[in-house]
Design an enzyme around this catalytic site. Structure first.
Site, mmCIF file in Angstrom:
data_model
loop_
_atom_site.group_PDB
_atom_site.id
_atom_site.type_symbol
_atom_site.label_atom_id
_atom_site.label_comp_id
_atom_site.label_asym_id
_atom_site.label_seq_id
_atom_site.Cartn_x
_atom_site.Cartn_y
_atom_site.Cartn_z
ATOM 1 N N ASP A 93 -8.064 -4.675 -0.309
ATOM 2 C CA ASP A 93 -8.572 -5.202 -1.577
ATOM 3 C C ASP A 93 -8.367 -6.703 -1.727
ATOM 4 O OD1 ASP A 93 -9.575 -2.853 -2.852
ATOM 5 O OD2 ASP A 93 -7.513 -2.149 -2.883
ATOM 6 N N HIS A 121 0.847 -1.188 0.000
ATOM 7 C CA HIS A 121 0.000 0.000 0.000
ATOM 8 C C HIS A 121 0.877 1.231 0.000
ATOM 9 C CE1 HIS A 121 -3.174 2.824 1.111
ATOM 10 N NE2 HIS A 121 -4.022 1.898 0.722
HETATM 11 N N1 CMC Z 1 4.135 -7.489 -5.222
HETATM 12 C C1 CMC Z 1 5.482 -7.640 -5.361
HETATM 13 N N2 CMC Z 1 6.367 -6.662 -5.118
HETATM 14 C C2 CMC Z 1 5.879 -5.474 -4.729
HETATM 15 C C3 CMC Z 1 4.489 -5.250 -4.573
HETATM 16 C C4 CMC Z 1 3.613 -6.325 -4.817
HETATM 17 N N3 CMC Z 1 2.290 -6.181 -4.677
HETATM 18 N N4 CMC Z 1 4.270 -3.971 -4.175
HETATM 19 C C5 CMC Z 1 5.487 -3.404 -4.094
HETATM 20 N N5 CMC Z 1 6.443 -4.319 -4.431
HETATM 21 C C6 CMC Z 1 7.886 -4.101 -4.383
HETATM 22 C C7 CMC Z 1 8.382 -3.259 -5.544
HETATM 23 O O1 CMC Z 1 8.718 -4.050 -6.652
HETATM 24 C C8 CMC Z 1 9.555 -2.560 -4.938
HETATM 25 O O2 CMC Z 1 10.613 -3.474 -4.876
HETATM 26 P P1 CMC Z 1 12.138 -2.949 -5.024
HETATM 27 O O3 CMC Z 1 12.366 -2.092 -3.813
HETATM 28 O O4 CMC Z 1 12.953 -4.188 -5.050
HETATM 29 O O5 CMC Z 1 12.194 -2.165 -6.313
HETATM 30 C C9 CMC Z 1 9.103 -2.294 -3.494
HETATM 31 O O6 CMC Z 1 8.157 -3.341 -3.198
HETATM 32 C C10 CMC Z 1 8.451 -0.944 -3.274
HETATM 33 O O7 CMC Z 1 7.472 -0.757 -4.295
HETATM 34 P P2 CMC Z 1 6.800 0.630 -4.643
HETATM 35 O O8 CMC Z 1 6.067 0.536 -5.948
HETATM 36 O O9 CMC Z 1 7.812 1.726 -4.512
HETATM 37 O O10 CMC Z 1 5.785 0.782 -3.454
HETATM 38 P P3 CMC Z 1 4.587 1.772 -3.403
HETATM 39 O O11 CMC Z 1 4.333 2.042 -1.983
HETATM 40 O O12 CMC Z 1 4.800 2.933 -4.273
HETATM 41 O O13 CMC Z 1 3.394 0.923 -4.048
HETATM 42 C C11 CMC Z 1 1.353 -0.137 -4.405
HETATM 43 C C12 CMC Z 1 2.191 0.712 -3.459
HETATM 44 C C13 CMC Z 1 -0.010 -0.362 -3.768
HETATM 45 C C14 CMC Z 1 1.125 0.619 -5.741
HETATM 46 C C15 CMC Z 1 2.059 -1.475 -4.667
HETATM 47 O O14 CMC Z 1 2.334 -2.129 -3.445
HETATM 48 C C16 CMC Z 1 1.294 -2.387 -5.600
HETATM 49 O O15 CMC Z 1 1.405 -2.244 -6.814
HETATM 50 N N6 CMC Z 1 0.454 -3.338 -5.055
HETATM 51 C C17 CMC Z 1 -0.345 -4.194 -5.848
HETATM 52 C C18 CMC Z 1 -1.607 -3.499 -6.296
HETATM 53 C C19 CMC Z 1 -2.599 -3.299 -5.161
HETATM 54 O O16 CMC Z 1 -2.894 -4.192 -4.384
HETATM 55 N N7 CMC Z 1 -3.166 -2.086 -5.103
HETATM 56 C C20 CMC Z 1 -4.174 -1.725 -4.117
HETATM 57 C C21 CMC Z 1 -3.644 -0.782 -3.135
HETATM 58 S S1 CMC Z 1 -4.859 -0.312 -1.935
HETATM 59 C C22 CMC Z 1 -5.886 0.773 -2.785
HETATM 60 C C23 CMC Z 1 -6.661 1.685 -1.876
HETATM 61 O O17 CMC Z 1 -6.495 1.726 -0.668
HETATM 62 O O18 CMC Z 1 -7.469 2.444 -2.437
#
Ligand code: CMC
Length: 432
Positions: A366, A308
């Site tokens: 989710d 998240h």
């Molecule tokens: N699966 C595998 N690896 C992940 C995931 C995941 N779901 N999420 C983040 N990572 C890894 C990413 O590859 C990165 O690794 P590294 O440091 O080696 O490059 C690290 O974790 C940090 O990722 P980030 O993209 O910088 O993290 P973020 O906080 O910007 O992303 C997120 C948050 C929700 C976009 C992401 O975790 C994601 O894409 N999750 C899957 C989609 C999802 O479930 N979305 C719903 C979120 S809740 C919506 C709401 O509340 O409205």
């Protein structure tokens, strides 16, 4: 604690006030920066920008805290219900019994749709996405209730309770009708004897020969799902609602814009993506092990429903919804569902895997809400509509906060222009 930050710019010291929120959140107030210095700040995607002062929702993502109007989500989930929590979110205080029954009476009064509004929904092509129908019809409500949608905030606020009841009651009827329209099914009228969630499920699934009666656990899981989604401070759709409201737009136009923002797959589509991921894993005859390995290597897809942007600890909503999900499953007699088995395997692996633990990637709301929707028999293209149903009181509350702001300025971010510098017009015959 210093209440002034100092920016050193072009050899000059610029004092900037520091604002401290009621939970100790600190922000540097740059409101006068451009006027005083000609500089703006740059924050791509607003990840580090406080766009407003708000009294509605508090989140501490590091610790995993979510509170509506100061009340912890855990207490509301245990002791309240969606409608009572909606009143809290919209009005700032828990309702008295009289306020609660007055609002329920308004919800009942406004549950049916006018015949011409039903024809409007029917006029969409079969197969139309229910989010398209929802946003268009929510916007159309302003045309059906012009005295509540004058685009004059002071006038519109005089009728706030009625407008809020119309939006919260009719969004449920519109959602059910949009589902039935998208399948070419006849509409079911609301039943005034049923509670909010039971009535929604009745309008979705009853047929002329058999009323749909959910188990109490199913109704309660839906109630909880809606309550947990009631607000989540300045996310994409909420910021959209506030942006539209800041121009003076009425509540129906503003929440309809919120529906459109929510429709985007990066925002409201994650619960649907969870089910799609599980289906793909199942179709690949994987139990989740290969999928996780690919996600970790960076070559495969991410694990949907994990991680998240704000919560770097367990999403507090996920913990609550998980327990209710299992109760609903038991009441439906669902035990050995292949997608569910994969989901549980993914959850177990991720919670015990260093890759996910180190990156603080926990299941988010989710992950379970997609599974709940599926267990309730709600089709995937309705998942985002369900999210919109839950988020409606939050959007309305945020609209109200903007509309009631006596010092309101239209929201108008700036930009750093990085396009072509000034150049002279080229006649068509000289263009390459
Ligand atoms: N699966 C595998 N690896 C992940 C995931 C995941 N779901 N999420 C983040 N990572 C890894 C990413 O590859 C990165 O690794 P590294 O440091 O080696 O490059 C690290 O974790 C940090 O990722 P980030 O993209 O910088 O993290 P973020 O906080 O910007 O992303 C997120 C948050 C929700 C976009 C992401 O975790 C994601 O894409 N999750 C899957 C989609 C999802 O479930 N979305 C719903 C979120 S809740 C919506 C709401 O509340 O409205």
């Amino acid at each position: 604690m210093a209440n002034i930050a100092t920016l050193n710019l072009d050899g000059k010291e610029i004092p900037l006030p520091v604002i401290v929120g009621s939970e100790g959140e600190k922000a540097i107030d740059i409101n006068k920066l451009r006027g005083d210095t000609g500089y703006i700040t740059y924050d791509d995607g607003f990840g580090n920008t406080g766009s407003c002062l708000s009294k509605i929702t508090f989140i501490d993502g590091e610790v995993g805290i979510l509170r509506y109007r100061g009340y912890p989500i855990e207490q509301l989930a245990e002791k309240s219900n969606f409608i009572e929590t909606s009143l809290l979110v919209m009005n700032g205080e828990l309702p008295t019994p009289d306020q609660r029954s007055a609002f329920s009476a308004l919800l009942t009064k406004h549950a049916p749709l006018r015949q011409d509004l039903m024809r409007f929904i029917e006029s969409f092509p079969t197969g139309a996405h229910p989010m398209a129908i929802l946003s268009a019809t929510m916007n159309a409500l302003g045309a059906y209730h012009p005295h509540l949608a004058s685009n004059n905030h002071q006038a519109d606020l005089q009728h706030f309770d009625e407008a809020a009841a119309i939006a919260i009651s009719k969004v449920r009827t519109i959602a059910a009708c949009s589902y039935r329209a998208s399948r070419g099914l006849p509409f079911n009228h609301p039943n005034p004897k049923l509670g909010y969630c039971e009535n929604f499920l009745h309008m979705m699934f009853s047929d002329p020969y058999a009323d749909f009666v959910p188990t109490p656990e199913v109704a309660s899981a839906l109630n909880l799902f809606l309550l947990l989604h009631a607000d989540h401070e300045q996310n994409c759709s909420t910021s959209t609602v506030r942006m539209v409201a800041s121009a003076g737009a009425n509540v129906f136009a503003s929440v309809s814009a919120g529906v459109n923002a929510l429709w985007g797959p990066l925002h409201g589509g994650a619960n649907m993506a969870v089910i799609e991921m599980l289906k793909n894993i199942h179709a690949d005859r994987d139990d989740g092990t290969r999928f996780i390995a690919a996600a970790k290597s960076g070559k495969g897809d991410r694990l949907m429903g994990f991680g998240h942007r704000v919560y770097k600890n367990y999403d507090p909503r996920a913990k609550i919804i998980k327990a209710s999900f299992y109760k609903a499953l038991a009441s439906l007699g669902i035990k050995d569902d292949p997608l569910l088995n994969i989901a549980m395997k993914l959850e177990e692996c991720a919670l015990n895997d260093d890759y996910f633990v180190q990156r603080k990637l926990y299941p988010n709301v989710d992950f379970y809400s997609g599974l709940i929707m599926r267990a309730l028999g709600i089709p995937e293209n309705m998942f985002t509509v369900m999210f919109a149903l839950g988020r409606m009181p939050g959007w309305i509350a945020q609209w109200r906060e903007v509309a009631a702001n006596s010092k309101l300025k239209i929201y108008r971010p700036r930009q750093v222009y990085v396009g072509e510098p000034m150049r002279n017009f080229v006649p068509a015959n000289l263009r390459k």
